[in-house]
Design an enzyme around this catalytic site. Structure first.
Site, short mmCIF file in Angstrom:
data_model
loop_
_atom_site.label_atom_id
_atom_site.label_comp_id
_atom_site.label_asym_id
_atom_site.label_seq_id
_atom_site.Cartn_x
_atom_site.Cartn_y
_atom_site.Cartn_z
N ASP A 133 -77.64 -51.00 5.41
CA ASP A 133 -76.43 -50.27 5.05
C ASP A 133 -75.39 -51.28 4.56
O ASP A 133 -75.57 -52.50 4.64
CB ASP A 133 -75.92 -49.42 6.22
CG ASP A 133 -75.06 -48.24 5.71
OD1 ASP A 133 -74.66 -48.26 4.53
OD2 ASP A 133 -74.80 -47.31 6.50
C1 BGC Z 1 -72.81 -45.53 4.31
C2 BGC Z 1 -74.14 -45.16 3.71
C3 BGC Z 1 -74.07 -45.24 2.20
C4 BGC Z 1 -73.63 -46.63 1.80
C5 BGC Z 1 -73.59 -46.85 0.31
C6 BGC Z 1 -72.25 -46.81 3.73
O1 BGC Z 1 -70.94 -47.02 4.11
O2 BGC Z 1 -72.95 -45.63 5.71
O3 BGC Z 1 -74.51 -43.88 4.13
O4 BGC Z 1 -75.30 -44.92 1.63
O5 BGC Z 1 -72.34 -46.86 2.34
O6 BGC Z 1 -72.54 -46.20 -0.29
#
Ligand code: BGC
Length: 715
Positions: A257
């Site tokens: 993530d």
């Molecule tokens: C979120 C994810 C997301 C990623 C990319 C993160 O802050 O937890 O769910 O896919 O950002 O945008």
């Protein structure tokens, strides 16, 4: 030698780490503006993956830098959070789950993929599969709700929809099952907080949707930001390498993530980027999203012997294999070459409206207030009545809010010109200004009916949007109470249209309103879909996928609780209860009224002596005794009465729908493979235990409304 072997043999360490790096980019009308040194990094092969680009031209421009400008010409993987539609916004996932229609879940993902690939994208960070039993947590809106069986069905449907028949097709997106796992169990529902749940719950509740995603062929998986019992998921080797890869054969890409690898330092298990990168790589994380720990940490880790070149190559191979499967080597520009036709866009909007209408959950409808009959004057009031930009809810980087339809607009579109629509917002969604209340409330006097549009703003659910209070925000409660009192005083029915990314705790509102629709966030066609239900061209069919609490102190609240030694008994003080609230939710999982009136009877189960290889057939008769055509949803639960470990009071095992005209009847048939009655035994390995299992069928998870039969399991 294969293309991938040749490439790996030719790559420098820096180029390898580039393939393991994903960096954000933003875009501007004048062209892409990349974060930091990305443009140069793409050209020199040290960034291999991007997120957050929108627009085919921009994606192609970046792709060209990689393919034509870099030494080895490896195409970029470009991803974006396409959570519930791309330009056209479908209902938020939690709302869509309320349709209990896997076919619809697949169709909207398919359409989102078609639209997003036309924009040059190859990957989405969806579906989110975190079971969520605590409405304080804002991200419940992105996922399947409270039940793991439902999460499995959602996983299959969404992976199929996003990825299409073949990942290499120009309109297929690589899906990403996230966030692995148990993110929904954050302490006190507080975003990003620590997770401490039993291994049994991990196995029974949080892992099954991911198992289903892997079985459906999901291309990528994202570990969650959180830890699990002291081990951050980004470094959880036992679950990532062991459970996912070894046990379930997942051979796709694991992408961290956003900045999660660097955050291992905040978790307190890595002192620096070298340690953080080492832990993540060793656990099986292939792509470092936004932390830049792999590029900065792995060279040193390699020098010190903390990681091997083999481990790096294995990750690189997975990333290159994904790019190959996506067809990017053969034609890096295949996505984004064909723009959408106006006819395709129109068809997509129709689907958005149709699905949105079926997401709406009619929580209450006293005296058949809905559907609204013919009206001379209608008052449409509240801060969410004319709030087009709010309609799509959280997530939607590429949405076009000016094309969303508000409730007011939807009613204008549908009502005859002879109906006068009075409108006033009353208050803002979250502001403190009460000066508009009187003007809005006064409209109740003149109208035949009042549609009161209240709830959360789009940003109040989703990431980083946990709430400690689940009542209406701002001054909306004062406003709503004033409107309800006034309407009651002059005998006007009030229909509440309640927007939210979660179950709210609003017993007072439900008590006073004549009818309540849970509208969640319904996407671009929200207003049209709501008017379809309000005016009766569609009978509501949505069912809530999360329990609605009576009081905040009841959370987490869910139907799959295990029994206890002192179940609640009103005649016995020393039993499981609150001294100031009933135990049961205001609305149970599966609750949702229709314009019909359904009666279930004659539950039949065969065979009654069941072996592990059997498929149990469950049949129930349904009659619509109401005056309008409608669709009933029938849920199938089981309960293992005596087992080696305590079993949940209800376990969801299936659902089905039946549409019936007034007076018509039919039979619903459900199939339950006996293997679904296995559970993790004392040793936490799956067991199929002989004994009696209750089979319960009915309209929701309220036990008093379920028909009960039973089967005997035998070895
Ligand atoms: C979120 C994810 C997301 C990623 C990319 C993160 O802050 O937890 O769910 O896919 O950002 O945008």
């Amino acid at each position: 030698m294969s293309r991938i072997d040749r490439l790996i043999a030719a790559m420098t360490l820096a180029e390898k780490l580039g393939q393991l790096t994903m960096t954000a980019s933003s875009y501007a009308v004048t062209g892409p503006v990349l974060a930091g040194d990305s443009t140069e990094s793409i050209r020199n092969g040290t960034v291999g993956n991007l997120l957050n680009m929108v627009g085919a031209a921009h994606c192609h421009e970046m792709q060209k830098l990689a393919v034509e400008g870099s030494r080895l010409g490896i195409p970029l993987l470009i991803g974006l959070d396409i959570i519930h539609g791309h330009r056209t916004q479908f209902p938020v996932p939690l709302a869509e789950v309320a349709t209990f229609d896997p076919g619809a879940w697949t169709m909207t993902a398919r359409e989102a993929a078609i639209e997003a690939t036309a924009d040059g994208l190859a990957m989405t960070f969806a579906p989110m599969l975190d079971v969520s039993r605590d409405p304080r947590w804002g991200r419940g809106v992105e996922g399947p709700g409270e039940d793991p069986w439902l999460g499995r069905r959602l996983a299959e449907a969404k992976v199929r929809g996003f990825q299409g028949k073949e990942l290499g097709a120009a309109d297929s997106l690589a899906a990403c099952a996230k966030h692995f796992c148990a993110y929904g169990a954050v302490t006190a529902g507080r975003e990003y907080a620590s997770v401490d749940v039993s291994e049994r719950s991990v196995q029974e509740v949080y892992l099954p949707p991911f198992e289903a995603a892997v079985a459906a062929g999901v291309a990528t998986i994202m570990p969650s930001f959180t830890d699990l019992d002291g081990v951050p998921m980004t470094t959880h080797a036992r679950l990532l390498r062991g459970w996912l890869r070894e046990k379930h054969g997942f051979d796709g890409v694991i992408v961290s993530d956003y900045n999660a690898i660097a955050e291992l330092m905040n978790h307190g298990i890595a002192a620096d980027r070298v340690e953080a990168a080492t832990l993540a790589l060793k656990a099986g994380v292939d792509i470092d999203m936004m932390a830049d720990c792999y590029r900065h940490g792995l060279p040193t880790a390699l020098e010190r012997g903390m990681v091997t070149m083999d481990e790096i190559d294995t990750a690189v191979r997975r990333v290159l294999t994904l790019k190959e499967r996506l067809g990017l080597f053969d034609d890096p520009y295949r996505r984004g070459r064909k723009a959408d036709t106006p006819a395709a866009i129109l068809k997509r909007r129709r689907l958005a409206r149709d699905v949105a209408a079926r997401c709406i959950v009619m929580l209450k409808n006293d005296h058949d207030t809905l559907p609204l009959g013919s009206l001379h004057k209608i008052a449409v009031i509240g801060p969410l009545a004319d709030a087009a930009p709010q309609m799509a809810g959280p997530w939607g980087a590429a949405q076009e809010p000016e094309k969303h339809v508000s409730v007011l607009q939807g009613l204008r579109n549908a009502l005859p010109a002879s109906t006068e629509i009075l409108y006033a917002p009353g208050v803002e969604i979250s502001g403190e200004d009460t000066s508009g209340i009187t003007a809005a409330v006064t409209l109740c006097d003149q109208a035949d009916a009042v549609v009161l549009c209240v709830g959360e703003a789009a940003y109040m659910s989703g990431e980083a949007a946990s709430r400690a209070y689940l009542d209406l925000p701002g001054q909306q409660r004062s406003f709503a109470e004033a409107a309800l009192t006034r309407a009651k005083h002059c005998g006007k029915p009030v229909v509440v249209v309640l927007f939210s990314g979660r179950p709210l705790v609003v017993p007072w509102l439900v008590e006073q309103a004549d009818a309540v629709l849970a509208a969640w966030f319904l996407g671009s066609e929200a207003g049209n879909a709501l008017s379809d239900v309000l005016l009766g061209s569609i009978s509501p069919t949505g069912r809530t996928p999360m329990s609605w609490p009576r009081a905040l102190g009841q959370v987490p609240i869910f139907f799959g609780e295990r029994p206890c030694g002192r179940p609640f008994n009103p005649k016995d003080h020393f039993t499981s209860k609150y001294i100031d609230s009933p135990n049961d939710p205001l609305f149970p999982f599966g609750h949702g009224l229709t314009y019909g009136r359904f009666v279930l009877s004659n539950l039949r189960v065969t065979p009654t002596q069941v072996r592990e290889t059997d498929i149990i057939e469950v049949r129930v008769d349904v009659v619509n005794e109401g005056a309008r055509a409608a669709e009933e949803t029938v849920f199938l639960f089981s309960h293992d009465k005596v087992a080696s470990v305590t079993r949940p009071l209800l376990e969801l095992k299936g659902f089905a729908k039946i549409a019936l005209r007034p007076g018509a009847s039919g039979t619903v048939t459900l199939h339950l493979p006996a293997t679904e009655l296995r559970f993790p035994g004392l040793e936490l390995t799956p067991v199929f235990e002989p004994g009696e299992v209750a089979i319960l069928v009915g309209p929701c998870a309220d036990r008093t409304k379920l028909l009960v039969a039973s089967v005997q399991l035998a070895r």
